[in-house]
Design a protein around this motif. Structure first.
Motif, PDB file in Angstrom:
ATOM      1  N   HIS A 121       0.845  -1.198   0.000  1.00 58.17           N
ATOM      2  CA  HIS A 121       0.000   0.000   0.000  1.00 58.17           C
ATOM      3  C   HIS A 121       0.883   1.252   0.000  1.00 58.17           C
ATOM      4  O   HIS A 121       0.722   2.130  -0.830  1.00 58.17           O
ATOM      5  CB  HIS A 121      -0.911   0.023   1.231  1.00 58.17           C
ATOM      6  CG  HIS A 121      -1.867  -1.106   1.306  1.00 58.17           C
ATOM      7  ND1 HIS A 121      -2.876  -1.159   2.241  1.00 58.17           N
ATOM      8  CD2 HIS A 121      -1.996  -2.250   0.581  1.00 58.17           C
ATOM      9  CE1 HIS A 121      -3.572  -2.263   2.084  1.00 58.17           C
ATOM     10  NE2 HIS A 121      -3.033  -2.957   1.088  1.00 58.17           N
ATOM     11  N   ASN A 123       0.753   3.840   1.559  1.00 53.60           N
ATOM     12  CA  ASN A 123      -0.020   5.076   1.526  1.00 53.60           C
ATOM     13  C   ASN A 123      -1.277   4.894   2.367  1.00 53.60           C
ATOM     14  O   ASN A 123      -2.107   4.021   2.045  1.00 53.60           O
ATOM     15  CB  ASN A 123      -0.393   5.407   0.070  1.00 53.60           C
ATOM     16  CG  ASN A 123      -1.036   6.768  -0.082  1.00 53.60           C
ATOM     17  OD1 ASN A 123      -1.604   7.321   0.858  1.00 53.60           O
ATOM     18  ND2 ASN A 123      -0.961   7.317  -1.273  1.00 53.60           N
ATOM     19  N   ALA A 125      -3.908   6.578   2.394  1.00 52.83           N
ATOM     20  CA  ALA A 125      -5.103   6.791   1.579  1.00 52.83           C
ATOM     21  C   ALA A 125      -5.476   5.516   0.818  1.00 52.83           C
ATOM     22  O   ALA A 125      -6.665   5.202   0.670  1.00 52.83           O
ATOM     23  CB  ALA A 125      -4.865   7.938   0.594  1.00 52.83           C
ATOM     24  N   THR A 126      -4.488   4.771   0.355  1.00 54.18           N
ATOM     25  CA  THR A 126      -4.757   3.499  -0.311  1.00 54.18           C
ATOM     26  C   THR A 126      -5.340   2.495   0.665  1.00 54.18           C
ATOM     27  O   THR A 126      -6.293   1.776   0.346  1.00 54.18           O
ATOM     28  CB  THR A 126      -3.470   2.947  -0.927  1.00 54.18           C
ATOM     29  OG1 THR A 126      -2.928   3.897  -1.850  1.00 54.18           O
ATOM     30  CG2 THR A 126      -3.720   1.634  -1.648  1.00 54.18           C
ATOM     31  N   ALA A 129      -8.899   3.250   1.243  1.00 54.49           N
ATOM     32  CA  ALA A 129      -9.721   2.821   0.112  1.00 54.49           C
ATOM     33  C   ALA A 129     -10.045   1.336   0.200  1.00 54.49           C
ATOM     34  O   ALA A 129     -11.184   0.916  -0.051  1.00 54.49           O
ATOM     35  CB  ALA A 129      -9.007   3.136  -1.202  1.00 54.49           C
ATOM     36  N   THR A 190      -5.094  12.597  -5.717  1.00 57.34           N
ATOM     37  CA  THR A 190      -5.190  11.347  -4.956  1.00 57.34           C
ATOM     38  C   THR A 190      -6.368  10.522  -5.445  1.00 57.34           C
ATOM     39  O   THR A 190      -6.299   9.284  -5.476  1.00 57.34           O
ATOM     40  CB  THR A 190      -5.343  11.629  -3.457  1.00 57.34           C
ATOM     41  OG1 THR A 190      -4.273  12.475  -3.022  1.00 57.34           O
ATOM     42  CG2 THR A 190      -5.298  10.337  -2.650  1.00 57.34           C
ATOM     43  N   PHE A 191      -7.460  11.177  -5.816  1.00 52.05           N
ATOM     44  CA  PHE A 191      -8.590  10.487  -6.412  1.00 52.05           C
ATOM     45  C   PHE A 191      -8.131   9.674  -7.622  1.00 52.05           C
ATOM     46  O   PHE A 191      -8.456   8.490  -7.759  1.00 52.05           O
ATOM     47  CB  PHE A 191      -9.648  11.509  -6.826  1.00 52.05           C
ATOM     48  CG  PHE A 191     -10.626  10.990  -7.850  1.00 52.05           C
ATOM     49  CD1 PHE A 191     -11.668  10.169  -7.476  1.00 52.05           C
ATOM     50  CD2 PHE A 191     -10.479  11.328  -9.187  1.00 52.05           C
ATOM     51  CE1 PHE A 191     -12.554   9.678  -8.431  1.00 52.05           C
ATOM     52  CE2 PHE A 191     -11.355  10.851 -10.140  1.00 52.05           C
ATOM     53  CZ  PHE A 191     -12.405  10.019  -9.767  1.00 52.05           C
ATOM     54  N   VAL A 194      -5.828   6.625  -6.443  1.00 47.32           N
ATOM     55  CA  VAL A 194      -6.562   5.530  -5.801  1.00 47.32           C
ATOM     56  C   VAL A 194      -7.478   4.828  -6.799  1.00 47.32           C
ATOM     57  O   VAL A 194      -7.590   3.596  -6.798  1.00 47.32           O
ATOM     58  CB  VAL A 194      -7.358   6.058  -4.592  1.00 47.32           C
ATOM     59  CG1 VAL A 194      -8.270   4.976  -4.026  1.00 47.32           C
ATOM     60  CG2 VAL A 194      -6.407   6.563  -3.516  1.00 47.32           C
ATOM     61  N   ASN A 235      -0.312  11.520  -0.413  1.00 49.44           N
ATOM     62  CA  ASN A 235       0.012  10.519   0.598  1.00 49.44           C
ATOM     63  C   ASN A 235       0.204  11.215   1.949  1.00 49.44           C
ATOM     64  O   ASN A 235       1.213  11.905   2.147  1.00 49.44           O
ATOM     65  CB  ASN A 235       1.301   9.792   0.179  1.00 49.44           C
ATOM     66  CG  ASN A 235       1.651   8.635   1.068  1.00 49.44           C
ATOM     67  OD1 ASN A 235       1.341   8.621   2.257  1.00 49.44           O
ATOM     68  ND2 ASN A 235       2.329   7.651   0.498  1.00 49.44           N
ATOM     69  N   PRO A 259      -6.103  14.049   0.485  1.00 49.03           N
ATOM     70  CA  PRO A 259      -6.043  12.651   0.076  1.00 49.03           C
ATOM     71  C   PRO A 259      -7.188  11.794   0.608  1.00 49.03           C
ATOM     72  O   PRO A 259      -7.664  10.901  -0.089  1.00 49.03           O
ATOM     73  CB  PRO A 259      -4.690  12.185   0.640  1.00 49.03           C
ATOM     74  CG  PRO A 259      -3.843  13.417   0.632  1.00 49.03           C
ATOM     75  CD  PRO A 259      -4.797  14.516   1.021  1.00 49.03           C
ATOM     76  N   ALA A 263      -9.678   9.752  -1.808  1.00 51.73           N
ATOM     77  CA  ALA A 263      -9.813   8.297  -1.707  1.00 51.73           C
ATOM     78  C   ALA A 263     -11.269   7.881  -1.563  1.00 51.73           C
ATOM     79  O   ALA A 263     -11.706   6.892  -2.163  1.00 51.73           O
ATOM     80  CB  ALA A 263      -8.991   7.780  -0.523  1.00 51.73           C
ATOM     81  N   VAL A 267     -13.288   5.430  -4.274  1.00 47.19           N
ATOM     82  CA  VAL A 267     -13.929   4.155  -3.944  1.00 47.19           C
ATOM     83  C   VAL A 267     -15.362   4.130  -4.461  1.00 47.19           C
ATOM     84  O   VAL A 267     -15.827   3.127  -5.014  1.00 47.19           O
ATOM     85  CB  VAL A 267     -13.895   3.909  -2.427  1.00 47.19           C
ATOM     86  CG1 VAL A 267     -14.733   2.690  -2.049  1.00 47.19           C
ATOM     87  CG2 VAL A 267     -12.456   3.716  -1.951  1.00 47.19           C
TER      88      VAL A 267
END
Length: 294
Positions: A121, A123, A125-126, A129, A190-191, A194, A235, A259, A263, A267
């Motif tokens: 990952h 991150n 934010a990941t 998600a 970031t959108f 992810v 991140n 972020p 994220a 999703v």
């Protein structure tokens, strides 16, 4: 006439049956497990849960996250300091951004290649998600977040120990008076990151050989474009590490709020595009267990 009425009646009777079958199919699909639940079901129930509670597998995943995240902040903070102290003539801001974007992208390509089957990952934010997509539970995610932030601080502190605080250790800072604009920009980029990761960790592209290259290319592109504006973090942990090493967290909220918002939206859109996560996607999010021959 009698025959026509009989045929009409038969057709009229078959229509509700077909409708009932369609409704039953929809109900069946809606009740299918998704994400981690689908993964657990696919491996016979308890083994999926046992993989996480097994100390060996849990340690492997957290150690993988630590290596990847600490390496990222070390190459960024160290790279910024080395450019200032040993890079010769002072570089233009865009040149510094280009070099740092390149070294961070290359590190992520390498790290995802050699750690991706364990956990990659790198991150928060990941990780968020994957939680929202129900690939991971909250307890696992909290452990990931703790390790990711600790690793980010460790990498930047190590770089400061070697090279000092020159180059602000690649800290990300919005332009004066533009904090909310920077937060919005972070949400947008970031959108995209992810959304790309969620779609790459899906179906035929799952764990493909070009996934690390795609991630590195995205980081390189947006880091080069957005770096002069606000650092193009994407991140929260990447920004947290240098800020802690410098003792300045006044603008870190920008790189947390942006972020996280990006994220969440990613999703939701990924769900519209591809539906809930299947067992294979959840397995990719959690990493592969040790092969014990059972």
């Amino acid at each position: 006439m009698t025959s026509d009425r009989g045929n009409a009646g038969a057709a009229g009777e078959s229509a509700p049956a077909g409708g009932n079958a369609w409704v039953a199919g929809q109900v069946s699909r809606s009740s299918e497990p998704a994400g981690k639940a689908a993964f657990i079901a696919s491996v016979g129930g308890q083994r999926g849960y046992a993989d996480w509670t097994n100390p060996d597998h849990r340690l492997r995943r957290l150690l993988s996250e630590f290596i990847g995240m600490a390496g990222l902040t070390f190459v960024l903070s160290g790279g910024a300091a080395v450019l200032v102290r040993y890079g010769g003539q002072p570089l233009q801001p865009w040149q510094t951004v280009l070099v740092l974007s390149l070294v961070s992208a290359l590190w992520l390509v390498v790290a995802v290649y050699f750690l991706g089957d364990i956990s990659a990952h790198f991150n928060p934010a990941t990780t968020l998600a994957f939680v929202l997509r129900r690939d991971m539970d909250v307890a696992m995610a909290c452990a990931y977040w703790i390790v990711q932030f600790a690793a980010a601080v460790s990498g930047s502190l190590l770089a400061r120990g070697f090279f000092g605080p020159a180059g602000n250790l690649a800290a990300t800072m919005p332009k004066p008076g533009q904090s909310w604009q920077a937060a919005g920009f972070e949400a947008v980029i970031t959108f995209g990151l992810v959304l790309m990761i969620l779609n790459l960790a899906n179906g035929p592209k799952l764990n493909g050989p070009f996934v690390p290259l795609a991630v590195g290319s995205y980081i390189m592109a947006w880091g080069t474009m957005g770096g002069p504006f606000d650092g193009a973090s994407m991140n929260p942990a990447r920004s947290f590490g240098p800020d802690v090493a410098l003792g300045n967290l006044f603008t870190w909220w920008v790189y947390l709020v942006g972020p996280v918002a990006g994220a969440v939206v990613a999703v939701a859109l990924a769900h519209v595009l591809r539906g809930p996560a299947k067992a294979e996607e959840a397995s990719a999010a959690q990493g592969l267990p040790l092969d014990r021959g059972d």
